[in-house]
Motif scaffolding. Structure first.
Motif, PDB file in Angstrom:
ATOM      1  N   VAL A 132       0.838  -1.205   0.000  1.00  0.00           N
ATOM      2  CA  VAL A 132       0.000   0.000   0.000  1.00  0.00           C
ATOM      3  C   VAL A 132       0.871   1.253   0.000  1.00  0.00           C
ATOM      4  O   VAL A 132       0.591   2.228  -0.715  1.00  0.00           O
ATOM      5  CB  VAL A 132      -0.950  -0.005   1.215  1.00  0.00           C
ATOM      6  N   ILE A 133       1.935   1.238   0.792  1.00  0.00           N
ATOM      7  CA  ILE A 133       2.843   2.391   0.852  1.00  0.00           C
ATOM      8  C   ILE A 133       3.471   2.659  -0.507  1.00  0.00           C
ATOM      9  O   ILE A 133       3.488   3.798  -0.999  1.00  0.00           O
ATOM     10  CB  ILE A 133       3.936   2.157   1.917  1.00  0.00           C
ATOM     11  N   PHE A 134       3.982   1.608  -1.146  1.00  0.00           N
ATOM     12  CA  PHE A 134       4.636   1.792  -2.437  1.00  0.00           C
ATOM     13  C   PHE A 134       3.646   2.216  -3.511  1.00  0.00           C
ATOM     14  O   PHE A 134       3.981   3.022  -4.389  1.00  0.00           O
ATOM     15  CB  PHE A 134       5.361   0.519  -2.849  1.00  0.00           C
ATOM     16  N   LYS A 135       2.451   1.669  -3.457  1.00  0.00           N
ATOM     17  CA  LYS A 135       1.435   2.066  -4.435  1.00  0.00           C
ATOM     18  C   LYS A 135       1.116   3.542  -4.300  1.00  0.00           C
ATOM     19  O   LYS A 135       0.972   4.267  -5.298  1.00  0.00           O
ATOM     20  CB  LYS A 135       0.168   1.228  -4.241  1.00  0.00           C
ATOM     21  N   PHE A 136       1.034   4.014  -3.054  1.00  0.00           N
ATOM     22  CA  PHE A 136       0.751   5.427  -2.807  1.00  0.00           C
ATOM     23  C   PHE A 136       1.906   6.307  -3.267  1.00  0.00           C
ATOM     24  O   PHE A 136       1.706   7.320  -3.952  1.00  0.00           O
ATOM     25  CB  PHE A 136       0.465   5.647  -1.328  1.00  0.00           C
ATOM     26  N   ILE A 137       3.134   5.923  -2.892  1.00  0.00           N
ATOM     27  CA  ILE A 137       4.306   6.741  -3.214  1.00  0.00           C
ATOM     28  C   ILE A 137       4.535   6.796  -4.722  1.00  0.00           C
ATOM     29  O   ILE A 137       4.760   7.865  -5.299  1.00  0.00           O
ATOM     30  CB  ILE A 137       5.552   6.201  -2.491  1.00  0.00           C
ATOM     31  N   ILE A 138       4.485   5.628  -5.367  1.00  0.00           N
ATOM     32  CA  ILE A 138       4.726   5.596  -6.807  1.00  0.00           C
ATOM     33  C   ILE A 138       3.607   6.303  -7.559  1.00  0.00           C
ATOM     34  O   ILE A 138       3.842   7.019  -8.544  1.00  0.00           O
ATOM     35  CB  ILE A 138       4.874   4.138  -7.280  1.00  0.00           C
ATOM     36  N   GLY A 139       2.375   6.147  -7.076  1.00  0.00           N
ATOM     37  CA  GLY A 139       1.259   6.833  -7.723  1.00  0.00           C
ATOM     38  C   GLY A 139       1.302   8.334  -7.544  1.00  0.00           C
ATOM     39  O   GLY A 139       0.679   9.077  -8.314  1.00  0.00           O
ATOM     40  N   SER A 140       2.025   8.801  -6.519  1.00  0.00           N
ATOM     41  CA  SER A 140       2.124  10.243  -6.264  1.00  0.00           C
ATOM     42  C   SER A 140       3.268  10.906  -7.006  1.00  0.00           C
ATOM     43  O   SER A 140       3.436  12.127  -6.929  1.00  0.00           O
ATOM     44  CB  SER A 140       2.286  10.490  -4.752  1.00  0.00           C
ATOM     45  N   ALA A 141       4.084  10.112  -7.699  1.00  0.00           N
ATOM     46  CA  ALA A 141       5.228  10.687  -8.420  1.00  0.00           C
ATOM     47  C   ALA A 141       4.743  11.596  -9.541  1.00  0.00           C
ATOM     48  O   ALA A 141       3.830  11.240 -10.285  1.00  0.00           O
ATOM     49  CB  ALA A 141       6.089   9.568  -8.984  1.00  0.00           C
ATOM     50  N   PRO A 142       5.330  12.780  -9.682  1.00  0.00           N
ATOM     51  CA  PRO A 142       4.931  13.697 -10.766  1.00  0.00           C
ATOM     52  C   PRO A 142       5.184  13.085 -12.139  1.00  0.00           C
ATOM     53  O   PRO A 142       6.018  12.184 -12.289  1.00  0.00           O
ATOM     54  CB  PRO A 142       5.816  14.933 -10.525  1.00  0.00           C
ATOM     55  N   ALA A 143       4.469  13.567 -13.109  1.00  0.00           N
ATOM     56  CA  ALA A 143       4.652  13.091 -14.477  1.00  0.00           C
ATOM     57  C   ALA A 143       6.084  13.344 -14.941  1.00  0.00           C
ATOM     58  O   ALA A 143       6.667  14.401 -14.681  1.00  0.00           O
ATOM     59  CB  ALA A 143       3.663  13.790 -15.408  1.00  0.00           C
ATOM     60  N   GLY A 144       6.646  12.363 -15.615  1.00  0.00           N
ATOM     61  CA  GLY A 144       8.010  12.493 -16.120  1.00  0.00           C
ATOM     62  C   GLY A 144       9.076  12.057 -15.145  1.00  0.00           C
ATOM     63  O   GLY A 144      10.260  12.071 -15.474  1.00  0.00           O
ATOM     64  N   VAL A 145       8.678  11.665 -13.905  1.00  0.00           N
ATOM     65  CA  VAL A 145       9.642  11.205 -12.901  1.00  0.00           C
ATOM     66  C   VAL A 145       9.644   9.683 -12.882  1.00  0.00           C
ATOM     67  O   VAL A 145       8.611   9.055 -12.626  1.00  0.00           O
ATOM     68  CB  VAL A 145       9.287  11.748 -11.507  1.00  0.00           C
TER      69      VAL A 145
END
Length: 251
Positions: A132-145
């Motif tokens: 859940v943590i990784f899904k949240f963090i990766i999903g929050s990454a800005p576009a192009g990152v």
């Protein structure tokens, strides 16, 4: 008298040395089982992150020795976990002679419960919280990152989270121990419930990433486990008082 005291001290020292030797032997045997599978263990423990990365995503190594050392470190950590029952058993055998028969049973149940709760906490963190943590963090990454985690940092993060949950899941044992030994009354522990809830969220904020989901996933189980400890402590103390009351002579 003084000679007897010296003899007892040496006896305790030799017993402690023997138990430490058995602890080291248990760790070495476990390490002998995990080292041949170091790469497979590495693949298993990085799966929660890799499963959340976008197609083509991968982990990186920023040091020359990391690809070699990280799997070995994982094998060592798994060996320590596998040898933990033997470690706790040897420690229990060391203190066992100084315990009454009923105290031996209670301490043995406590050790077994501690192992079960530690495994439950680590499993809860690995299979539920970390994805859940990784899904949240990766999903929050800005576009192009592009999210590419360094394997050493990932291992440190994994160990800290699983340890935090494994230790937090010991809450019922701690509550039962301090209540049963009379350090703090159950009534006082119940009255401190609101402070415990606040402390649970503070611990969640300290040991989890700065997102509300992972904080709740640590704080709520910690609070529920505290309530479970209060329930078990109340039942045990009630049974103990009842047994003491029935043993007293009638006037």
């Amino acid at each position: 008298m003084e000679q007897q005291q010296k003899s007892d001290t040496l006896s305790h020292f030799y017993e402690l040395r023997t138990r430490c030797i058995w602890i080291v032997i248990g760790l070495l045997l476990a390490l002998g089982m995990t080292l041949p599978f170091a790469n497979q263990l590495h693949q298993f423990f990085v799966r929660p992150l890799l499963s959340q990365l976008p197609a083509g995503g991968q982990m990186i190594a920023t040091s020359v020795t990391a690809p070699f050392l990280i799997p070995l470190k994982i094998a060592l950590y798994v060996a320590i976990a596998l040898s933990l029952p033997n470690t706790l058993y040897q420690l229990w055998k060391f203190v066992q002679p100084g315990l009454y028969p009923k105290e031996r049973l209670i301490s043995l149940v406590g050790v077994l419960s501690s192992i079960v709760l530690l495994v439950a906490g680590a499993s809860f963190a690995f299979y539920i919280v970390i994805p859940v943590i990784f899904k949240f963090i990766i999903g929050s990454a800005p576009a192009g990152v592009a999210v590419m985690t360094e394997i050493g940092n990932y291992l440190d993060f994994l160990v800290s989270i699983t340890l935090a949950f494994g230790i937090s899941f010991q809450t019922p044992i701690i509550v039962v121990a301090i209540a049963y030994m009379g350090v703090v009354e159950v009534k006082t522990l119940k009255e401190s419930r609101s402070y415990v809830i606040v402390a649970a969220f503070v611990i969640g904020a300290i040991f989890t990433p700065p997102d509300i989901i992972s904080q709740f996933m640590l704080a709520i189980p910690l609070w529920l486990l505290y309530e479970l400890g209060l329930l078990i402590a109340s039942l045990l103390i009630h049974q103990r008082d009842k047994a003491i009351g029935s043993a007293l002579p009638d006037h």
